[in-house]
Structures are given as C-alpha cells and as structure tokens.
Design a protein around this motif. Structure first.
Motif, PDB file in Angstrom:
ATOM      1  N   LYS A  81      37.347  42.425  37.650  1.00 10.08           N
ATOM      2  CA  LYS A  81      37.492  43.203  38.877  1.00 10.08           C
ATOM      3  C   LYS A  81      37.133  44.656  38.589  1.00 10.08           C
ATOM      4  O   LYS A  81      37.330  45.147  37.469  1.00 10.08           O
ATOM      5  CB  LYS A  81      38.914  43.101  39.434  1.00 10.08           C
ATOM      6  N   ILE A 140      37.938  48.497  39.398  1.00  8.25           N
ATOM      7  CA  ILE A 140      38.997  49.364  39.915  1.00  8.25           C
ATOM      8  C   ILE A 140      38.407  50.760  40.078  1.00  8.25           C
ATOM      9  O   ILE A 140      38.001  51.391  39.101  1.00  8.25           O
ATOM     10  CB  ILE A 140      40.205  49.392  38.966  1.00  8.25           C
ATOM     11  N   THR A 154      40.202  48.181  44.701  1.00  9.53           N
ATOM     12  CA  THR A 154      39.928  47.131  43.719  1.00  9.53           C
ATOM     13  C   THR A 154      39.086  46.036  44.363  1.00  9.53           C
ATOM     14  O   THR A 154      39.442  45.509  45.418  1.00  9.53           O
ATOM     15  CB  THR A 154      41.238  46.521  43.182  1.00  9.53           C
TER      16      THR A 154
END
Length: 266
Positions: free
Chosen positions: A197, A199, A248
């Motif tokens: 992911k 961020i 995110t």
C-alpha cells in the motif's frame, strides 16, 4: 410474471456490465487521450464551474475551460460528467497539462501543485486492509444474491410450483448468477493479489463535486485532487483544499495508487 420480468431486466443489466468489463480488459488503449498535449505553468488564480460541464481555470495571462476526467469502480473513466461545484488552492504556482480532441474539447490530463508535493512511503498490505477493501464488494453482492433468491422463490411459489415457470425462472437466474459471480471475482481479484500500500502525506489541492450520471439525480459524488495531480473518489466529504491529509491507497502492480483504503487529517 412480474418476477420473470424483473429477473429479465437484471440479466440485461449484467450482460451490459460484463461486456463493459471485457471490453476494458481486451482494449486497454481504447480510451486513451490524443498524443498531443499542451502545458500551462503559471500561478492559478481561481477556478469556477461553467455550465455544469467543465471547470474554468484562471491564470494571470489566460483562462481555459477544461473537462475533468473522473470515474469510480471498474467503469471507464470519462470526462462528460455534470459538475456541481469545485474549489481549489488559489494564488499557487501549478503545472497544468491538457489535451484537445478533434471536436475542440479540452480535457485535463494532469495538474500538479509544486509547492505541496507529497511524502510517500510503502508498507505491506495487511489483512485488515484487504477486509476493509472487500467489505462493500462482498456486502453489495451478498445483498444482490439474497434479493435474487427471494425473487426466485417468490415467483416459483406464486406459480404454485408450476414446472414451466420453474424452468423459465431458472433459465434467467442461472445466467444472472454466473455473470454476477464473474463481476464479483473481477472486483476481488486485484485486492487479493495486491501486496503493498502507498501511504501519502500531502495536501488536498482540489475538491470537485459531481452529479451522478442520471438526468434527474441530485446525488453528489465527491472527488479530491492531491498536490501531485492524483484524483480519486470517496464518500468522505469533510475535507477542503489546503487540508493536510494522510491518504492510503492499495498499490497497483505497477507501483501507482489503486483503490482508496483510508483518508484522514494529519
């Protein structure tokens, strides 16, 4: 009979949806913009919505009306959306890139606010993240399948379990179920295969409110643009240009931002 007609309408809807998905997969370049692009690098003074069709960007030496590409879920991103309102950072240097179609329509490609470039880090995608991403997908299809089962049972019971009615209902229900399962699978697969992911700590540069693509609909969709130009849809309408946020995204296999996981103020 009403149940049969309802299921028939559902079948047509899912056939259309499946065709869209297959078309987008088999023709990834079908919706590309023209190759030629123009750039404006000046302080952005203000913006305004024009005729619910485009946004007029005002610069010290010029102004330009631009259509804004936006979309959500698996649907093709398109620029022909009804705009309700828009606000942005003002008196800020930007790099704006747009293209012009043969019809004369100007379409925004990118809009970067250099003073607010983001700080990005990468972390592993957790099972909690996957669960959050899949919640609405599973809930939506679960409700649909429950409704489908209810309509099927009601239709068969109303016919007093007539064999011909059962055959017709099943002939409609089975294709709908298979098509809906295929769509459910396409929606889940990117999430189950994703590993990381992104961020991002950044600044909201634009907030664009779009009317849903139905002539009589008054429901609004909210899109935010980040300082690096990325635009995304969310149900969260709390933020405004200038807010510093932590966003995110699930990371696409090419490293770019994919589906939104969360957004919060820093």
């Amino acid at each position: 009979m009403a149940g049969v007609l309802l299921l028939g309408a559902g079948l047509l809807f899912f056939v259309k949806t499946m065709v869209l998905i297959v078309w987008n997969v088999l023709n990834p370049g079908a919706n590309k913009h023209p190759d030629a692009a123009s750039t404006i690098q000046e302080p952005l003074m203000r913006i305004e919505v024009i005729d619910k069709k485009c946004i007029r960007y005002h610069f010290p030496s010029q102004q330009i009306d631009l259509h804004i590409p936006c979309g959500k879920t698996y649907h093709t991103v398109h620029y022909d959306r009804r705009l309700y309102e828009a606000e942005s950072l003002i008196n800020t240097p930007v790099k704006l890139t747009y293209t012009t179609y043969p019809s004369g329509v100007h379409v925004l490609l990118d809009l970067v606010y250099d003073q607010y470039l983001p700080n990005t880090s990468v972390a592993p995608l957790t099972e909690k993240d996957r669960k959050n991403l899949l919640t609405w997908v599973n809930l939506g299809f679960g409700l649909f399948w429950g409704f489908l089962l209810l309509v099927t049972f009601t239709g068969i019971a109303a016919s007093r379990f007539d064999s011909q009615t059962i055959f017709v209902m099943l002939a409609i229900v089975v294709p709908i179920t298979l098509l809906s399962y295929a769509i459910w699978y396409f929606q889940r697969r990117p999430v189950t295969q994703a590993k990381n992911k992104n961020i991002i700590t950044t600044t909201i540069s634009e907030k664009i409110t779009v009317l849903e693509p139905h002539i009589k609909s008054n429901k609004h969709d909210t899109y935010y643009r980040l300082a690096d130009g990325h635009i995304f849809y969310t149900n969260d309408k709390r933020f405004k240009p200038g807010d510093t946020v932590i966003v995110t995204f699930m990371q696409h296999k090419n490293g770019n931002n994919d589906r939104l996981i969360s957004i919060s103020r820093k």
